[in-house]
Design a protein around this motif. Structure first.
Motif, PDB file in Angstrom:
ATOM      1  N   ASN A   1       8.254  17.917  -0.385  1.00 16.00           N
ATOM      2  CA  ASN A   1       7.003  17.859  -1.147  1.00 16.00           C
ATOM      3  C   ASN A   1       6.445  16.438  -1.222  1.00 16.00           C
ATOM      4  N   TYR A   2       6.621  15.675  -0.151  1.00 19.82           N
ATOM      5  CA  TYR A   2       6.240  14.258  -0.140  1.00 19.82           C
ATOM      6  C   TYR A   2       4.773  14.024  -0.493  1.00 19.82           C
ATOM      7  N   LYS A   3       3.911  14.999  -0.164  1.00 21.95           N
ATOM      8  CA  LYS A   3       2.470  14.807  -0.402  1.00 21.95           C
ATOM      9  C   LYS A   3       2.162  14.638  -1.896  1.00 21.95           C
ATOM     10  N   ALA A   4       3.038  15.181  -2.741  1.00 16.08           N
ATOM     11  CA  ALA A   4       2.830  15.085  -4.195  1.00 16.08           C
ATOM     12  C   ALA A   4       2.958  13.640  -4.687  1.00 16.08           C
ATOM     13  N   TYR A   5       3.585  12.780  -3.894  1.00 15.74           N
ATOM     14  CA  TYR A   5       3.847  11.401  -4.346  1.00 15.74           C
ATOM     15  C   TYR A   5       2.955  10.369  -3.661  1.00 15.74           C
ATOM     16  N   LEU A   6       2.243  10.805  -2.640  1.00 13.38           N
ATOM     17  CA  LEU A   6       1.318   9.907  -1.956  1.00 13.38           C
ATOM     18  C   LEU A   6       0.090   9.671  -2.837  1.00 13.38           C
ATOM     19  N   PRO A   7      -0.643   8.569  -2.678  1.00  6.24           N
ATOM     20  CA  PRO A   7      -0.497   7.551  -1.629  1.00  6.24           C
ATOM     21  C   PRO A   7       0.490   6.436  -1.958  1.00  6.24           C
ATOM     22  N   LYS A   8       1.046   6.418  -3.183  1.00  3.78           N
ATOM     23  CA  LYS A   8       1.905   5.287  -3.562  1.00  3.78           C
ATOM     24  C   LYS A   8       3.297   5.381  -2.953  1.00  3.78           C
ATOM     25  N   TYR A   9       3.939   6.535  -3.122  1.00  3.03           N
ATOM     26  CA  TYR A   9       5.324   6.698  -2.683  1.00  3.03           C
ATOM     27  C   TYR A   9       5.447   7.733  -1.577  1.00  3.03           C
ATOM     28  N   MET A  10       6.469   7.535  -0.723  1.00  2.00           N
ATOM     29  CA  MET A  10       6.862   8.579   0.223  1.00  2.00           C
ATOM     30  C   MET A  10       8.387   8.657   0.199  1.00  2.00           C
ATOM     31  N   PRO A  11       8.931   9.757  -0.350  1.00  2.00           N
ATOM     32  CA  PRO A  11      10.394   9.908  -0.406  1.00  2.00           C
ATOM     33  C   PRO A  11      10.951  10.363   0.938  1.00  2.00           C
ATOM     34  N   LEU A  12      12.085   9.785   1.314  1.00  2.00           N
ATOM     35  CA  LEU A  12      12.732  10.131   2.581  1.00  2.00           C
ATOM     36  C   LEU A  12      14.227  10.329   2.357  1.00  2.00           C
ATOM     37  N   VAL A  13      14.830  11.121   3.231  1.00  2.00           N
ATOM     38  CA  VAL A  13      16.281  11.242   3.255  1.00  2.00           C
ATOM     39  C   VAL A  13      16.820   9.957   3.892  1.00  2.00           C
TER      40      VAL A  13
ATOM     41  N   LYS B   1       0.814  -1.218   0.000  1.00  2.00           N
ATOM     42  CA  LYS B   1       0.000   0.000   0.000  1.00  2.00           C
ATOM     43  C   LYS B   1       0.846   1.266   0.000  1.00  2.00           C
ATOM     44  N   LEU B   2       2.119   1.125   0.369  1.00  2.00           N
ATOM     45  CA  LEU B   2       3.004   2.287   0.476  1.00  2.00           C
ATOM     46  C   LEU B   2       4.429   1.859   0.166  1.00  2.00           C
ATOM     47  N   ILE B   3       5.135   2.683  -0.612  1.00  2.00           N
ATOM     48  CA  ILE B   3       6.539   2.423  -0.929  1.00  2.00           C
ATOM     49  C   ILE B   3       7.377   3.592  -0.429  1.00  2.00           C
ATOM     50  N   LEU B   4       8.284   3.297   0.487  1.00  2.00           N
ATOM     51  CA  LEU B   4       9.188   4.321   1.022  1.00  2.00           C
ATOM     52  C   LEU B   4      10.449   4.340   0.170  1.00  2.00           C
ATOM     53  N   LEU B   5      10.723   5.481  -0.432  1.00  2.00           N
ATOM     54  CA  LEU B   5      11.899   5.642  -1.291  1.00  2.00           C
ATOM     55  C   LEU B   5      12.973   6.374  -0.501  1.00  2.00           C
ATOM     56  N   ILE B   6      13.959   5.630  -0.023  1.00  2.00           N
ATOM     57  CA  ILE B   6      14.958   6.196   0.882  1.00  2.00           C
ATOM     58  C   ILE B   6      16.237   6.531   0.126  1.00  2.00           C
ATOM     59  N   GLY B   7      16.504   7.828   0.018  1.00  2.00           N
ATOM     60  CA  GLY B   7      17.724   8.281  -0.620  1.00  2.00           C
ATOM     61  C   GLY B   7      17.556   8.557  -2.110  1.00  2.00           C
ATOM     62  N   LEU B   8      18.595   9.144  -2.667  1.00  2.00           N
ATOM     63  CA  LEU B   8      18.559   9.650  -4.037  1.00  2.00           C
ATOM     64  C   LEU B   8      18.378   8.560  -5.091  1.00  2.00           C
TER      65      LEU B   8
ATOM     66  N   ILE C   1       1.025   7.671   8.703  1.00  2.00           N
ATOM     67  CA  ILE C   1       0.733   6.874   7.502  1.00  2.00           C
ATOM     68  C   ILE C   1       1.090   5.408   7.735  1.00  2.00           C
ATOM     69  N   VAL C   2       2.246   5.163   8.342  1.00  2.00           N
ATOM     70  CA  VAL C   2       2.689   3.790   8.602  1.00  2.00           C
ATOM     71  C   VAL C   2       1.724   3.087   9.554  1.00  2.00           C
ATOM     72  N   HIS C   3       1.340   3.774  10.632  1.00  2.00           N
ATOM     73  CA  HIS C   3       0.444   3.136  11.611  1.00  2.00           C
ATOM     74  C   HIS C   3      -0.934   2.876  11.027  1.00  2.00           C
ATOM     75  N   GLN C   4      -1.409   3.783  10.191  1.00  2.00           N
ATOM     76  CA  GLN C   4      -2.701   3.560   9.531  1.00  2.00           C
ATOM     77  C   GLN C   4      -2.626   2.364   8.574  1.00  2.00           C
ATOM     78  N   THR C   5      -1.512   2.257   7.881  1.00  2.00           N
ATOM     79  CA  THR C   5      -1.327   1.144   6.936  1.00  2.00           C
ATOM     80  C   THR C   5      -1.279  -0.190   7.675  1.00  2.00           C
ATOM     81  N   ILE C   6      -0.539  -0.218   8.781  1.00  2.00           N
ATOM     82  CA  ILE C   6      -0.437  -1.458   9.566  1.00  2.00           C
ATOM     83  C   ILE C   6      -1.802  -1.819  10.173  1.00  2.00           C
TER      84      ILE C   6
END
Length: 196
Positions: free
Chosen positions: A149-161, A121-128, A188-193
């Motif tokens: 600007n993470y909201k632009a990629y939800l609900p599929k992706y969430m980019p993180l440093v 339901k969610l993909i965390l994209l960590i790093g460049l 988001i993670v807790h809602q998904t779980i």
């Protein structure tokens, strides 16, 4: 004919495609199930993970679990979190830290695996590297802007440093990450779980 999930996983774990490019030899690290709810796509294992074979078994992993607001048990439950790096093996040491993930891995294996991951339901994209590969030209000019600007990629992706302790200077320069992004991520993670 489509390979079974178990066959693909077995093929990844025994992969030798770039063995001659790896200073420490191949030891592919992956943890995922067909029931995984959240997919973590990071960079590549570091030396500690290379030796233990346990993904995110280092200081970066501790930070990541803190950001996610989950226990070790939850994090290492493949029915909750699938952990699929851009490069499955430790790429070796470069001039300033580890080398980039090997470029062969993601194009060779990701689509084969992901064809079986129907529960994600969610993909965390960590790093460049993960963000370049999966967001392409939808990325902002910098990683910082993309994460902001993470909201632009939800609900599929969430980019993180990347949660590496080496990013301490970045964290201090960007206090909004801890103040805004981390609570949003945990929510988001807790809602998904909870929706499992």
């Amino acid at each position: 004919m489509t390979k079974s999930f178990e066959t693909i996983l077995s093929d990844i774990k025994s992969c030798q495609v770039c063995a001659d490019q790896l200073s420490h030899g191949p030891n592919p690290v992956v943890s995922v199930s067909e029931q995984s709810q959240i997919l973590i796509i990071g960079q590549a294992p570091g030396t500690k993970v290379h030796h233990s074979g346990i993904p995110w078994d280092d200081a970066s992993g501790k930070n990541l679990r803190k950001w996610l607001g989950v226990t070790d048990e939850q994090f290492y439950d493949p029915q909750i979190f699938g952990i699929v790096p851009m490069g499955f093996c430790y790429p070796g040491k470069g001039k300033s830290g580890d080398l980039p993930p090997r470029p062969e891995c993601a194009p060779l294996w990701h689509h084969q695996l992901f064809d079986h991951l129907k529960s994600v339901k969610l993909i965390l994209l960590i790093g460049l590297y993960a963000q370049q590969y999966y967001l392409g030209d939808k990325r902002k000019k910098t990683l910082t802007e993309t994460v902001e600007n993470y909201k632009a990629y939800l609900p599929k992706y969430m980019p993180l440093v990347h949660p590496s302790p080496r990013n301490g200077i970045w964290m201090r320069k960007n206090p909004w990450f801890t103040a805004e992004i981390v609570p949003a991520l945990q929510n988001i993670v807790h809602q998904t779980i909870a929706s499992k």
